[in-house]
Design a protein around this motif. Structure first.
Motif, PDB file in Angstrom:
ATOM      1  N   ILE A 100       0.835  -1.206   0.000  1.00 20.33           N
ATOM      2  CA  ILE A 100       0.000   0.000   0.000  1.00 20.33           C
ATOM      3  C   ILE A 100       0.869   1.255   0.000  1.00 20.33           C
ATOM      4  CG2 ILE A 100      -1.718   1.305   1.320  1.00 20.33           C
ATOM      5  CD1 ILE A 100      -2.819  -1.360   2.321  1.00 20.33           C
ATOM      6  N   GLU A 101       1.957   1.213   0.792  1.00 21.71           N
ATOM      7  CA  GLU A 101       2.860   2.367   0.837  1.00 21.71           C
ATOM      8  C   GLU A 101       3.469   2.646  -0.535  1.00 21.71           C
ATOM      9  OE1 GLU A 101       4.450   2.238   5.478  1.00 21.71           O
ATOM     10  OE2 GLU A 101       5.614   1.276   3.889  1.00 21.71           O
TER      11      GLU A 101
ATOM     12  N   PHE B 131       0.625   4.003  -3.100  1.00 22.85           N
ATOM     13  CA  PHE B 131       0.132   5.372  -2.932  1.00 22.85           C
ATOM     14  C   PHE B 131       1.230   6.355  -2.521  1.00 22.85           C
ATOM     15  CE2 PHE B 131      -3.588   2.645  -2.161  1.00 22.85           C
ATOM     16  CZ  PHE B 131      -4.492   3.201  -3.047  1.00 22.85           C
ATOM     17  N   GLY B 132       2.453   5.885  -2.420  1.00 21.73           N
ATOM     18  CA  GLY B 132       3.546   6.774  -2.036  1.00 21.73           C
ATOM     19  C   GLY B 132       3.453   7.268  -0.612  1.00 21.73           C
ATOM     20  N   LEU B 133       2.920   6.441   0.291  1.00 22.55           N
ATOM     21  CA  LEU B 133       2.760   6.811   1.694  1.00 22.55           C
ATOM     22  C   LEU B 133       3.835   6.152   2.539  1.00 22.55           C
ATOM     23  CD1 LEU B 133      -1.111   6.321   1.965  1.00 22.55           C
ATOM     24  CD2 LEU B 133       0.095   8.474   1.589  1.00 22.55           C
ATOM     25  N   HIS B 134       3.931   6.619   3.788  1.00 24.00           N
ATOM     26  CA  HIS B 134       4.820   5.974   4.749  1.00 24.00           C
ATOM     27  C   HIS B 134       4.159   6.069   6.118  1.00 24.00           C
ATOM     28  CE1 HIS B 134       8.597   4.077   5.675  1.00 24.00           C
ATOM     29  NE2 HIS B 134       8.785   4.904   6.695  1.00 24.00           N
ATOM     30  N   PHE B 135       3.626   4.937   6.603  1.00 24.34           N
ATOM     31  CA  PHE B 135       2.828   4.940   7.825  1.00 24.34           C
ATOM     32  C   PHE B 135       3.666   5.101   9.089  1.00 24.34           C
ATOM     33  CE2 PHE B 135       0.082   2.361   4.900  1.00 24.34           C
ATOM     34  CZ  PHE B 135      -0.943   3.277   4.811  1.00 24.34           C
TER      35      PHE B 135
ATOM     36  N   SER C  38       7.166   6.329  10.964  1.00 24.38           N
ATOM     37  CA  SER C  38       8.387   7.141  10.898  1.00 24.38           C
ATOM     38  C   SER C  38       9.438   6.516  11.808  1.00 24.38           C
ATOM     39  CB  SER C  38       8.086   8.576  11.345  1.00 24.38           C
ATOM     40  OG  SER C  38       9.280   9.316  11.431  1.00 24.38           O
TER      41      SER C  38
END
Length: 425
Positions: free
Chosen positions: A363-364, A367-371, A373
């Protein structure tokens, strides 16, 4: 169908109503609403399983990092020092759960560098024995843990503590310790703290913010000199099973000689675990509301079904069916919907929880996300730890709520009067 026909007629009729044939648009609509209820229960169950598994994963991750530095059990001498620690070590090893023992000295002080001051927990250890009860030696980012030799007055700092003080390996820091008032000191005289310059010989990273920002290590003999003790403060114990720590602490209290008091890891981290448990409980309650809403959609589904089947109910009553049998038919219908939703939710939730490590990166990337950090949580992947007891509890709660939702419509069906139901048929 041959198997179903072997069941009592209440089961046969209940299963038939659940399947709701396609002979009329109304039946098809009721069937559609039933499927919505199934989907709602399944989604709620799956979401609750996945969320609790991820929270369990975070708890396990943090626990592992805490336990890499904390001891399973700590044994303290009430006199402040334990000069006969070797004898106490032998007494501790008499317990079969004790895997390793290491002496230590622990105190609180202030570390200074120029105008920067930070509170810290200073722990005096013997590096070779400390390696048996903690993983600090393997967490060194700079320098060597073995550099804590006697009379060297070296110090190993947590990485966040070193950053806060602005020091690195080879530089000096000043340790400031409280000095006890002496016999000749007047009540109005100022008691000056004891101060000692220490050389930074290493920096470690445990991966836990509290430990990395407050913990420092020195050699045990150096700590004894600084605190003017004639022995270590106590012993740090590593057990074969950390979950047995409270029981082992009680056993050691009874078996070891001297005036001792014990502290196991669950008491040392009690506030953190209470916070995590309260968060899990709140999340469980919130997500259970989703399951409850989906389960109680069955009320409207079954009320519509009862209204639509009044003629059938009247015919069954005239053929001799009791009100309880009518009630049982619609309870079976609702129970089957709840069971199907719970089963699908459990299967989907378990499948997702076991594959979080694959699904989240997908999913990251999509959609280019990063859940997560790494700078904040010290981990780069979403952890998951599935507990089958949680799965069983969630499935049973969902099914139980579905059963409760069937009570009112089923009771209403049992009160249908045959004459009134057939009046306009």
């Amino acid at each position: 169908m041959s198997i179903i026909k072997q069941f009592p007629y209440e089961w046969q009729v209940g299963v038939r109503y659940t399947r709701a044939g396609k002979r009329s648009g109304r039946n098809s609509f009721i069937s559609f609403i039933s499927m919505i209820s199934v989907a709602g229960i399944a989604l709620g169950v799956a979401a609750l399983i996945v969320v609790l598994s991820v929270m369990n994963g975070f708890q396990k991750e943090v626990t592992d990092r805490l336990m890499s530095v904390l001891a399973h059990v700590e044994v303290f001498d009430t006199r402040g020092a334990m000069p006969n620690w070797q004898e106490q070590e032998k007494a501790a090893y008499a317990n079969p759960q004790v895997k390793a023992v290491a002496p230590f000295v622990e105190t609180q002080g202030m570390l200074l560098n120029d105008e920067t001051m930070r509170p810290s927990v200073v722990r005096g250890v013997l590096p070779q024995q400390e390696a048996k009860v903690s993983s600090v030696a393997g967490q060194m980012k700079q320098g060597q843990f073995a550099s804590l030799t006697p009379d060297s007055f070296n110090i190993v700092l947590g990485i966040d503590l070193a950053k806060a003080l602005g020091v690195t390996v080879g530089q000096n820091v000043t340790l400031m310790l409280e000095r006890e008032p002496r016999a000749g000191d007047s009540l109005n005289s100022m008691v000056m703290p004891r101060m000692r310059a220490l050389k930074v010989s290493g920096i470690f990273e445990a991966g836990h913010n509290e430990l990395d920002a407050s913990l420092a290590f020195v050699n045990m003999q150096d700590a004894e000199q600084l605190l003017m003790l004639d022995g270590p403060s106590g012993l740090r114990l590593r057990l074969h099973d950390m979950n047995q720590a409270p029981q082992v602490a009680r056993e050691l209290k009874a078996s070891m000689p001297g005036e001792l008091w014990m502290r196991d890891w669950s008491r040392a981290s009690a506030s953190w675990y209470a916070l995590v448990q309260s968060q899990k409980n709140m999340m469980f309650i919130i997500l259970s509301m989703i399951i409850a809403v989906a389960a109680f959609n069955l009320v409207s589904t079954l009320v519509m079904s009862v209204t639509d089947k009044q003629a059938d109910i009247a015919i069954l009553r005239t053929l001799g069916a009791s009100p309880f049998s009518i009630m049982k038919i619609f309870m079976i219908q609702g129970a089957l919907v709840g069971l199907l939703g719970s089963a699908l939710g459990v299967a989907g939730g378990v499948l997702l929880a076991l594959n979080v490590g694959v699904i989240v990166p997908f999913i990251e990337g999509l959609f280019g996300l990063h859940f997560i950090s790494k700078e904040i949580y010290q981990i780069s992947a979403v952890p998951s730890d599935l507990h089958w007891l949680d799965v069983a509890q969630i499935g049973l709660i969902a099914f139980g709520l579905a059963l409760v939702a069937t009570l009112y419509p089923s009771w209403r069906a049992a009160r249908v009067k045959p004459a009134e139901a057939l009046r306009y048929e």
